[in-house]
Design an enzyme around this catalytic site. Structure first.
Site, PDB file in Angstrom:
ATOM      1  N   GLY A  92      -8.964   2.798 -10.915  1.00 27.03           N
ATOM      2  CA  GLY A  92     -10.206   2.924 -10.147  1.00 27.03           C
ATOM      3  C   GLY A  92      -9.997   2.599  -8.682  1.00 27.03           C
ATOM      4  O   GLY A  92      -8.925   2.170  -8.259  1.00 27.03           O
ATOM      5  N   GLY A 128      -7.976  -5.378  -1.268  1.00 25.93           N
ATOM      6  CA  GLY A 128      -9.002  -4.396  -0.911  1.00 25.93           C
ATOM      7  C   GLY A 128      -8.863  -3.819   0.481  1.00 25.93           C
ATOM      8  O   GLY A 128      -9.669  -2.999   0.903  1.00 25.93           O
ATOM      9  N   ARG A 178     -11.970   9.694   4.808  1.00 20.59           N
ATOM     10  CA  ARG A 178     -11.308  10.950   4.464  1.00 20.59           C
ATOM     11  C   ARG A 178     -12.255  11.892   3.751  1.00 20.59           C
ATOM     12  O   ARG A 178     -13.234  11.476   3.125  1.00 20.59           O
ATOM     13  CB  ARG A 178     -10.022  10.681   3.703  1.00 20.59           C
ATOM     14  CG  ARG A 178     -10.080  10.776   2.222  1.00 20.59           C
ATOM     15  CD  ARG A 178      -8.704  10.519   1.610  1.00 20.59           C
ATOM     16  NE  ARG A 178      -8.885  10.041   0.245  1.00 20.59           N
ATOM     17  CZ  ARG A 178      -7.948   9.478  -0.481  1.00 20.59           C
ATOM     18  NH1 ARG A 178      -6.737   9.304   0.008  1.00 20.59           N
ATOM     19  NH2 ARG A 178      -8.193   9.091  -1.706  1.00 20.59           N
ATOM     20  N   ASP A 254      -3.120   9.394 -11.533  1.00 19.45           N
ATOM     21  CA  ASP A 254      -4.309   9.073 -10.744  1.00 19.45           C
ATOM     22  C   ASP A 254      -4.196   9.633  -9.329  1.00 19.45           C
ATOM     23  O   ASP A 254      -5.162   9.572  -8.563  1.00 19.45           O
ATOM     24  CB  ASP A 254      -4.541   7.554 -10.692  1.00 19.45           C
ATOM     25  CG  ASP A 254      -3.306   6.794 -10.256  1.00 19.45           C
ATOM     26  OD1 ASP A 254      -2.255   6.951 -10.891  1.00 19.45           O
ATOM     27  OD2 ASP A 254      -3.387   6.050  -9.264  1.00 19.45           O
ATOM     28  N   ASN A 255      -3.046  10.185  -8.981  1.00 20.50           N
ATOM     29  CA  ASN A 255      -2.892  10.799  -7.663  1.00 20.50           C
ATOM     30  C   ASN A 255      -2.751  12.308  -7.778  1.00 20.50           C
ATOM     31  O   ASN A 255      -2.209  12.952  -6.880  1.00 20.50           O
ATOM     32  CB  ASN A 255      -1.668  10.215  -6.947  1.00 20.50           C
ATOM     33  CG  ASN A 255      -1.906   8.782  -6.497  1.00 20.50           C
ATOM     34  OD1 ASN A 255      -3.050   8.361  -6.325  1.00 20.50           O
ATOM     35  ND2 ASN A 255      -0.841   8.040  -6.312  1.00 20.50           N
ATOM     36  N   ASP A 264      -3.607  11.144  -1.420  1.00 24.75           N
ATOM     37  CA  ASP A 264      -2.960   9.830  -1.349  1.00 24.75           C
ATOM     38  C   ASP A 264      -1.545   9.868  -0.777  1.00 24.75           C
ATOM     39  O   ASP A 264      -0.552   9.875  -1.500  1.00 24.75           O
ATOM     40  CB  ASP A 264      -2.970   9.142  -2.720  1.00 24.75           C
ATOM     41  CG  ASP A 264      -4.281   8.390  -2.932  1.00 24.75           C
ATOM     42  OD1 ASP A 264      -5.150   8.446  -2.037  1.00 24.75           O
ATOM     43  OD2 ASP A 264      -4.448   7.755  -3.989  1.00 24.75           O
TER      44      ASP A 264
HETATM   45  P1  AMP Z   1      -2.281   4.080  -4.928  1.00 22.07           P
HETATM   46  O1  AMP Z   1      -0.871   3.675  -5.243  1.00 22.07           O
HETATM   47  O2  AMP Z   1      -2.659   3.923  -3.490  1.00 22.07           O
HETATM   48  O3  AMP Z   1      -2.616   5.424  -5.463  1.00 22.07           O
HETATM   49  O4  AMP Z   1      -3.210   3.024  -5.687  1.00 22.07           O
HETATM   50  C1  AMP Z   1      -3.098   2.741  -7.047  1.00 22.07           C
HETATM   51  C2  AMP Z   1      -4.184   1.798  -7.481  1.00 22.07           C
HETATM   52  O5  AMP Z   1      -4.072   0.537  -6.829  1.00 22.07           O
HETATM   53  C3  AMP Z   1      -5.608   2.271  -7.198  1.00 22.07           C
HETATM   54  O6  AMP Z   1      -6.414   1.826  -8.250  1.00 22.07           O
HETATM   55  C4  AMP Z   1      -5.936   1.579  -5.902  1.00 22.07           C
HETATM   56  O7  AMP Z   1      -7.323   1.441  -5.700  1.00 22.07           O
HETATM   57  C5  AMP Z   1      -5.268   0.231  -6.112  1.00 22.07           C
HETATM   58  N1  AMP Z   1      -4.925  -0.441  -4.856  1.00 22.07           N
HETATM   59  C6  AMP Z   1      -3.918  -0.140  -4.001  1.00 22.07           C
HETATM   60  N2  AMP Z   1      -3.892  -0.994  -2.962  1.00 22.07           N
HETATM   61  C7  AMP Z   1      -4.914  -1.872  -3.160  1.00 22.07           C
HETATM   62  C8  AMP Z   1      -5.412  -3.011  -2.440  1.00 22.07           C
HETATM   63  N3  AMP Z   1      -4.847  -3.420  -1.305  1.00 22.07           N
HETATM   64  N4  AMP Z   1      -6.467  -3.669  -2.969  1.00 22.07           N
HETATM   65  C9  AMP Z   1      -7.043  -3.278  -4.104  1.00 22.07           C
HETATM   66  N5  AMP Z   1      -6.617  -2.228  -4.827  1.00 22.07           N
HETATM   67  C10 AMP Z   1      -5.567  -1.535  -4.369  1.00 22.07           C
HETATM   68 MG    MG Z   2      -4.124   6.658  -5.476  1.00 25.10          MG
END
Ligand code: AMP
Ligand code: MG
Length: 490
Positions: A92, A128, A178, A254-255, A264
């Protein structure tokens, strides 16, 4: 009139209306002193938004998540996903929010989404937040992809929050706004399927069909037709990545979008020297998402998508698997068709020349020339000067032999050489976001100088048009880029 009720930011909430169960209403964390770092003027105009209003303090507050446009319901979206092959039932938006959808004159919806806007119920251990550097990277690479004709989400703006964010280094905190045709992912379907709520999965499927692949609604089995449509758009997308030398870096389920847009931009990069095993991501130890593996990974991800749809494809589980498998296994043939068409265009070839293409790939794999330069130099070779191509390889005899056969094939087509060479120049870019130029722009941007970022974005907006004075953007890194790594700690 304030931005909150200005027409340019009127947002619909189609996702929220249709898909209760797939989000949590949420608010962004406060941004102590939001400042606009970059506004995408081209996209702003394309969307019919008011740049003036977005630049105003009220507009910047919206882009930072600090103010909510009138009538909007910001939500954190739920999704699951396979990350490097391992299933996580609950990922999520951990640091992102869907503000709502912009609707154009044709009624087309586009998500307006914030990334880096604070912890959500899906944040798990994360803070976050997002550092400025990676948000500028997403802006640069997304705009480059768009200009190269690759379907992609696009950055509308980057705002710094006034906070600091700690990663490998401490950086200014930032929020990326975005725009995407949606944020529905393979992982969204995995999440819905795992809830065992048949109604939720059906609503999601209907929403995705109406929004992205409306022809599927007329099919005998709409869910199967949706699967086929997504297999097709992803086959086309990955073929485009491969022909421009793009490496996504984190092709987790998820990407991967249902729309067929690239999403992403984390540890992504453009390949310099041609090498199928190229990996840039610091966390991809097994080279799962290497350049040459991307088509295979896409097919694997699509099999996960198919699994999530089985209950809607046929009541008989065995029959559903049979039908879905057939569609998923068509990925290879579809991908090859798109990729081959792309490669033939890059080579100026009108007719199928499988042996010539195969031999070129072997030559590239053996000689490792700079990918972007090699293809661009071919039009010069077509015009009669092979020196720029020959300069990129060590085994000149091998390349001479191939060039001779290729020129003969071009001649046999009977089209004027100049016409063919010009067409090649329209598909073989001069400028791609080279890693060292991206790093240079990010380092300066983080230190407060945004000029290199703006200049790079400007260069990449017209990738096919060679312009004097921009040689440094077309050249590989001075000392080579063997050690280049991008970090996922984004
Ligand atoms: P990503 O690798 O950017 O596609 O993110 C994978 C998952 O990690 C997703 O659920 C993102 O929302 C979560 N996520 C990545 N970085 C953070 C962060 N700094 N704080 C909270 N959630 C994160
Ligand atoms: Mg992602």
């Amino acid at each position: 009139m304030t931005v909150a009720d200005a027409r340019p930011l009127a947002l619909d909430d189609w996702f929220v209306r249709d898909l209760g169960g797939l989000y949590r209403p949420w608010q962004a964390a406060p941004a102590p002193s939001p400042e606009l770092v970059a506004l995408n003027e081209g996209l702003t105009a394309e969307l019919g938004l008011d740049a003036e209003a977005l630049r105003s303090p009220e507009g910047v507050a919206v882009l930072a998540g600090a103010a909510v446009p009138a009538g909007a319901t910001p939500v954190a979206q739920a999704y699951a996903g396979h990350q490097f092959g391992n299933y996580s039932p609950r990922l999520g938006d951990g640091r992102a929010l869907l503000l709502g959808e912009l609707v154009d004159a044709e009624g087309r919806h586009r998500d307006l989404h914030l990334k880096g806007s604070g912890r959500t119920p899906f944040a798990r251990g994360g803070d976050g937040k997002a550092p400025l550097g990676p948000m500028l990277r997403e802006y640069i690479v997304g705009e480059a992809m768009h200009a190269l004709g690759v379907p992609t989400t696009r950055a509308l703006a980057v705002v710094t929050t006034g906070e600091e964010v700690a990663r490998e280094t401490v950086q200014p905190g930032a929020v990326l706004a975005r725009v995407a045709s949606s944020h529905l992912r393979v992982g969204t379907f995995q999440y819905a399927a795992a809830t065992q709520d048949a109604d939720l999965l059906r609503r999601l499927t209907d929403h995705a069909i109406t929004r992205h692949h409306p022809h599927a609604a007329q099919a005998e089995r709409p869910a199967l037709a949706l699967l086929e449509a997504v297999v097709e758009v992803q086959a086309s997308l990955i073929a485009r990545w491969m022909t421009v030398g793009f490496i996504h870096g984190v092709m987790n389920t998820d990407n991967m979008t249902i729309s067929g847009e690239t999403i992403d931009y984390g540890p992504c990069a453009f390949m310099d020297a041609f090498d199928l095993s190229t990996v840039f991501s610091s966390i991809d130890h097994g080279a799962r998402y290497a350049y040459g593996n991307q088509p295979r990974v896409a097919a694997w991800n699509l099999a996960r998508f198919a699994e999530s749809l089985l209950s809607l494809i046929d009541d008989d589980a065995e029959r559903a698997v049979e039908l879905a498998s057939e569609v998923v296994s068509s990925f290879g043939e579809r991908y090859t068709r798109h990729w081959s068409a792309g490669l033939h265009a890059k080579l100026g070839l009108d007719d199928e020349q499988p042996q010539l293409v195969q031999d070129l790939l072997e030559l590239l794999a053996a000689q490792h020339p700079d990918h972007t330069r090699f293809f661009r130099a071919l039009s010069t070779a077509a015009r009669g000067d092979a020196a720029p191509v020959r300069d990129l390889v060590i085994d000149r005899e091998a390349v001479d032999a191939w060039l001779e056969r290729w020129r003969a094939a071009l001649a046999a087509q009977g089209r004027p050489v100049e016409e063919v060479a010009d067409a090649m120049d329209r598909v073989n870019p001069v400028y791609v976001p080279r890693n060292h130029k991206v790093e240079e722009a990010l380092a300066a941007g983080v230190a407060g100088d945004l000029e290199p970022f703006r200049r790079l974005v400007d260069v990449l907006a017209r990738p096919f048009e060679e312009r004097p004075g921009l040689e440094e953007y077309a050249a590989p890194a001075p000392g080579g880029s063997a050690a280049y790594v991008t970090y996922c700690g984004t």
